[in-house]
Motif scaffolding. Structure first.
Motif, short mmCIF file in Angstrom:
data_model
loop_
_atom_site.label_atom_id
_atom_site.label_comp_id
_atom_site.label_asym_id
_atom_site.label_seq_id
_atom_site.Cartn_x
_atom_site.Cartn_y
_atom_site.Cartn_z
N PRO A 108 0.84 -1.20 0.00
CA PRO A 108 0.00 0.00 0.00
C PRO A 108 0.87 1.25 0.00
CG PRO A 108 -0.81 -1.58 1.61
CD PRO A 108 0.51 -2.12 1.11
N PHE A 109 0.35 2.34 -0.54
CA PHE A 109 1.15 3.54 -0.77
C PHE A 109 1.87 4.03 0.49
CE2 PHE A 109 1.98 8.05 -1.07
CZ PHE A 109 2.55 8.17 -2.33
N THR A 110 1.14 4.15 1.60
CA THR A 110 1.73 4.69 2.84
C THR A 110 2.86 3.80 3.34
OG1 THR A 110 -0.39 5.69 3.44
CG2 THR A 110 1.26 5.46 5.19
N ILE A 111 2.63 2.49 3.34
CA ILE A 111 3.67 1.55 3.79
C ILE A 111 4.88 1.62 2.87
CG2 ILE A 111 4.22 -0.90 4.09
CD1 ILE A 111 1.36 -1.33 5.03
N ALA A 112 4.64 1.68 1.56
CA ALA A 112 5.74 1.75 0.60
C ALA A 112 6.56 3.03 0.81
CB ALA A 112 5.20 1.71 -0.83
N LEU A 113 5.89 4.15 1.06
CA LEU A 113 6.60 5.42 1.25
C LEU A 113 7.45 5.39 2.52
CD1 LEU A 113 7.01 8.26 0.10
CD2 LEU A 113 5.09 9.02 1.50
N ILE A 114 6.88 4.88 3.61
CA ILE A 114 7.65 4.78 4.87
C ILE A 114 8.83 3.82 4.69
CG2 ILE A 114 7.57 3.98 7.26
CD1 ILE A 114 4.64 4.93 7.34
N PHE A 199 13.20 12.71 5.15
CA PHE A 199 12.09 13.55 4.65
C PHE A 199 12.35 14.05 3.23
CE2 PHE A 199 11.58 13.91 9.27
CZ PHE A 199 10.23 13.58 9.39
N GLY A 200 13.63 14.21 2.87
CA GLY A 200 13.96 14.75 1.56
C GLY A 200 13.70 13.80 0.41
N VAL A 201 13.83 12.50 0.66
CA VAL A 201 13.59 11.53 -0.43
C VAL A 201 12.11 11.25 -0.63
CG1 VAL A 201 15.83 10.41 -0.08
CG2 VAL A 201 13.80 9.50 1.08
N ALA A 202 11.26 11.76 0.27
CA ALA A 202 9.82 11.47 0.17
C ALA A 202 9.19 11.98 -1.14
CB ALA A 202 9.09 12.02 1.38
N PRO A 203 9.40 13.25 -1.54
CA PRO A 203 8.76 13.72 -2.78
C PRO A 203 9.16 12.95 -4.03
CG PRO A 203 9.43 15.58 -1.43
CD PRO A 203 10.04 14.37 -0.80
N PRO A 204 10.47 12.73 -4.31
CA PRO A 204 10.79 11.91 -5.49
C PRO A 204 10.32 10.46 -5.35
CG PRO A 204 12.80 12.49 -4.28
CD PRO A 204 11.70 13.30 -3.71
N SER A 205 10.31 9.94 -4.12
CA SER A 205 9.81 8.58 -3.91
C SER A 205 8.31 8.51 -4.15
CB SER A 205 10.12 8.12 -2.48
OG SER A 205 11.51 8.07 -2.26
N LEU A 230 7.95 17.01 -12.46
CA LEU A 230 8.99 18.02 -12.29
C LEU A 230 8.46 19.22 -11.51
CD1 LEU A 230 10.71 18.00 -15.80
CD2 LEU A 230 11.69 17.20 -13.64
N THR A 231 7.23 19.61 -11.79
CA THR A 231 6.62 20.73 -11.05
C THR A 231 6.48 20.39 -9.58
OG1 THR A 231 5.38 21.37 -13.03
CG2 THR A 231 4.61 22.25 -10.92
N TRP A 232 6.03 19.16 -9.31
CA TRP A 232 5.88 18.69 -7.93
C TRP A 232 7.22 18.74 -7.19
CZ3 TRP A 232 3.41 17.32 -3.65
CH2 TRP A 232 3.93 16.35 -2.82
N LEU A 233 8.29 18.26 -7.83
CA LEU A 233 9.60 18.26 -7.20
C LEU A 233 10.12 19.68 -7.01
CD1 LEU A 233 11.35 15.28 -9.04
CD2 LEU A 233 10.34 15.30 -6.76
N ALA A 234 9.85 20.57 -7.98
CA ALA A 234 10.30 21.95 -7.87
C ALA A 234 9.63 22.65 -6.68
CB ALA A 234 10.00 22.70 -9.17
#
Length: 255
Positions: A108-114, A199-205, A230-234
């Motif tokens: 699931p998305f939340t588990i994968a992100l953590i 916390f920094g790897v969360a957006p690209p992940s 790209l907009t999201w990461l910016a």
């Protein structure tokens, strides 16, 4: 201390560091071997896909195999992804991006992100510690100009290192392996480095895991970063700089 003695001590120190890193690497390979050997029995056809994913097709085939065993061996599958991810991050080996995609497919998305953020932070921290053992000479020998330039930037952001590490992880200005190897050499403390990485790897992940949700239909062309990503990461990259900008603005006002 005579120059010759200092040279001998430096050579001994380097030799000890090399042996230590080699022992750690062999131990890590053994851990991967145990993961492979303790995995549920698979067919000969499936076994060919149980390997480190080097591209999106590898990740797709591995994901299909693992998904067949995930229901009955959930934690075994997760442990395999966890250990493999940390291994790649620790030794700066390419492939962790495809494990992020794979995690999005399997969990699931939340588990994968953590899971991805935790593995990235732990692996990067271990790489940081290995670099303390051996990395200084390698970095200063092969990347002296980049290291010097980054050291200057770190000094400028010494009071806001967490935000700066956060910014570097989100944006693609420096590759992650270079950040991991160079950070201890130029005096970045481990705690802001590890927390900023988590916390920094969360957006690209976030982007990679989203891609993993549709891994079966994903191709190499589809995996190219879209304008929306790209907009999201910016946007995420600018956010950590906002407190720093306001802090400097208030400081100027008070002065």
């Amino acid at each position: 201390m005579p120059t010759q003695q200092r040279t001998q001590d430096a050579a001994i120190s380097t030799r000890v560091a090399l042996i230590s890193v080699l022992i750690i690497f062999i131990g890590s390979l053994f851990a991967l071997f145990l993961v492979y050997k303790t995995f549920p029995k698979v067919t000969d056809e499936e076994r060919q896909f149980i390997k480190l994913p080097w591209n999106i097709e590898d990740a797709k085939q591995l994901g299909i195999v693992l998904s067949r065993y995930k229901t009955d061996h959930y934690f075994q599958v997760m442990t395999g992804v966890f250990i493999t991810y940390i291994f790649l991050q620790t030794f700066a080996i390419p492939g962790s991006l495809f494990l992020s995609v794979l995690s999005g497919f399997l969990f699931p998305f939340t588990i994968a992100l953590i899971l991805v953020c935790t593995c990235s932070a732990l692996g990067a921290s271990l790489c940081f510690l290995l670099s303390q053992l051996l990395g200084r000479k390698l970095v200063l020998k092969y990347y002296p100009e980049k290291a010097q330039a980054w050291a200057h930037q770190v000094d400028k952001h010494r009071d806001n290192l967490f935000n700066y590490v956060l910014f570097l992880r989100i944006t693609p200005f420096l590759p992650n392996w270079f950040i991991n190897l160079t950070a201890p050499v130029i005096g970045v403390p481990l705690v802001p480095f590890a927390v900023g990485t988590f916390f920094g790897v969360a957006p690209p992940s976030f982007v990679a895991i989203q891609g993993g949700q549709t891994l079966q239909n994903l191709t190499a062309d589809d995996f190219a970063i879209s304008a929306g990503s790209l907009t999201w990461l910016a946007v995420c990259g600018v956010v950590p700089l906002v407190p720093v900008i306001f802090k400097g603005w208030f400081k100027e006002k008070l002065e």
